[in-house]
Design a protein around this motif. Sequence first.
Motif, PDB file in Angstrom:
ATOM      1  N   TRP A   1      11.815  22.912  44.280  1.00 43.96           N
ATOM      2  CA  TRP A   1      11.847  24.268  43.720  1.00 43.96           C
ATOM      3  C   TRP A   1      10.444  24.693  43.285  1.00 43.96           C
ATOM      4  O   TRP A   1      10.023  25.824  43.553  1.00 43.96           O
ATOM      5  N   ILE A   2       9.723  23.792  42.619  1.00 44.72           N
ATOM      6  CA  ILE A   2       8.350  24.095  42.188  1.00 44.72           C
ATOM      7  C   ILE A   2       7.493  24.472  43.390  1.00 44.72           C
ATOM      8  O   ILE A   2       6.769  25.474  43.379  1.00 44.72           O
ATOM      9  N   ALA A   3       7.583  23.679  44.452  1.00 40.82           N
ATOM     10  CA  ALA A   3       6.789  23.938  45.658  1.00 40.82           C
ATOM     11  C   ALA A   3       7.176  25.273  46.292  1.00 40.82           C
ATOM     12  O   ALA A   3       6.308  26.039  46.744  1.00 40.82           O
ATOM     13  N   ASP A   4       8.464  25.567  46.301  1.00 46.91           N
ATOM     14  CA  ASP A   4       8.963  26.785  46.939  1.00 46.91           C
ATOM     15  C   ASP A   4       8.455  28.035  46.218  1.00 46.91           C
ATOM     16  O   ASP A   4       7.927  28.957  46.845  1.00 46.91           O
TER      17      ASP A   4
ATOM     18  N   PRO B   1      28.358  25.771  43.071  1.00 47.43           N
ATOM     19  CA  PRO B   1      28.194  27.227  43.085  1.00 47.43           C
ATOM     20  C   PRO B   1      26.846  27.754  43.550  1.00 47.43           C
ATOM     21  O   PRO B   1      26.766  28.877  44.024  1.00 47.43           O
ATOM     22  N   THR B   2      25.781  26.980  43.383  1.00 52.23           N
ATOM     23  CA  THR B   2      24.443  27.516  43.619  1.00 52.23           C
ATOM     24  C   THR B   2      23.669  26.636  44.582  1.00 52.23           C
ATOM     25  O   THR B   2      24.012  25.475  44.805  1.00 52.23           O
ATOM     26  N   ARG B   3      22.594  27.190  45.121  1.00 52.59           N
ATOM     27  CA  ARG B   3      21.870  26.408  46.122  1.00 52.59           C
ATOM     28  C   ARG B   3      21.176  25.200  45.498  1.00 52.59           C
ATOM     29  O   ARG B   3      21.064  24.151  46.145  1.00 52.59           O
ATOM     30  N   GLN B   4      20.729  25.304  44.238  1.00 53.82           N
ATOM     31  CA  GLN B   4      20.096  24.145  43.619  1.00 53.82           C
ATOM     32  C   GLN B   4      21.104  23.026  43.360  1.00 53.82           C
ATOM     33  O   GLN B   4      20.801  21.851  43.528  1.00 53.82           O
TER      34      GLN B   4
END
Length: 344
Positions: free
Chosen positions: A316-319, A173-176
Amino acid sequence: MKKTIKSILALTALASAALSATAQTVTLKLHHFLPAGSFAQTMFIKPWCDKIAADSGDKLKCQIYPSMQLGGTPPQLFDQVKDGVVDITWVLPGYMAGRFPLSEVFELPFMMQSPEGTSKALWDFVHTNPNVAAEFKDVKLIALHVHGDGVFHMTKKPVNTMADLKGLKLRAPTRQTNKLLAALGATPVAMPVPQVSEALSKSVIDGALVPYEVVPAVKIQELAKFHSETDPAAPAIYTSTFMFAMNKAKYDSLPADLKKVIDDNSGMATSGMAGKAFLAADAAGKKLTEKNAHNVIPSSELQAWMKAGEQVTNDWIADVTAKGADGKKLLADAKALITKYAPK
């Protein structure tokens, strides 16, 4: 003549009273993307509507429009409630990829274990981090919640190891979660839940990663033969975040007593109630799949999966850090709150 005038005045007073009572009754248009028979509606949305009706003495009522009956697509639901096309909506922020990047932390791999506790943590996280709260500033939040453990529902073979995923087309469902599937060797296919049924029946995808709660909404019990769960002692492979939100202008237009009814049925307790309802819905959904094959992916196997998931988390942290947020702190805050509200 006097009697006639008195009668007219009495009738006028009665009509005015009736109009006043009618004026006090507010019907809220509530729009969502799943069918009326979905557990989301029967176990969460409708009970919430029944509660505000009871608490308001029927001055507040919902008119529920399931299955996108008022038009549009699931990713458009947030704008519908923001712009006042509808009064209330229930939707996944994850359907609007990149629009709620900070709250996505709860959708990272292996974060959630208790839907009720994690839903409370999500509400707390959003309301104690101003930058995260800003993502939802255009609506009046009623609840934020997550669903139960994600499960692999497969058409041709079960999932036992990471190698079993290689090359398979899987819905998430989600990009992650799509990034996680790619890290595990699968080919992710992003789509909202209503598209899953057709995609499975036409072999567009080999399986779907969804919680058991979704099973009846898209007839997964008929379309998938194998259901592969992760070890229940381990954190869930993924969860999705949901928002239950109201149009701000509609809320502001309510009289004080009806605002209080909405407020009394909003917040952390309501968020936890939603998470608890979705956990109960998982049990009901799983029961529908009893005739099919089930297996559990053991914790020992999941160690390698968690290692693959670390890269998704690091990305995700970097983004978000590149966009000015403190990604490491947000992750630490989310984990701490999940632990804080976990069942004792």
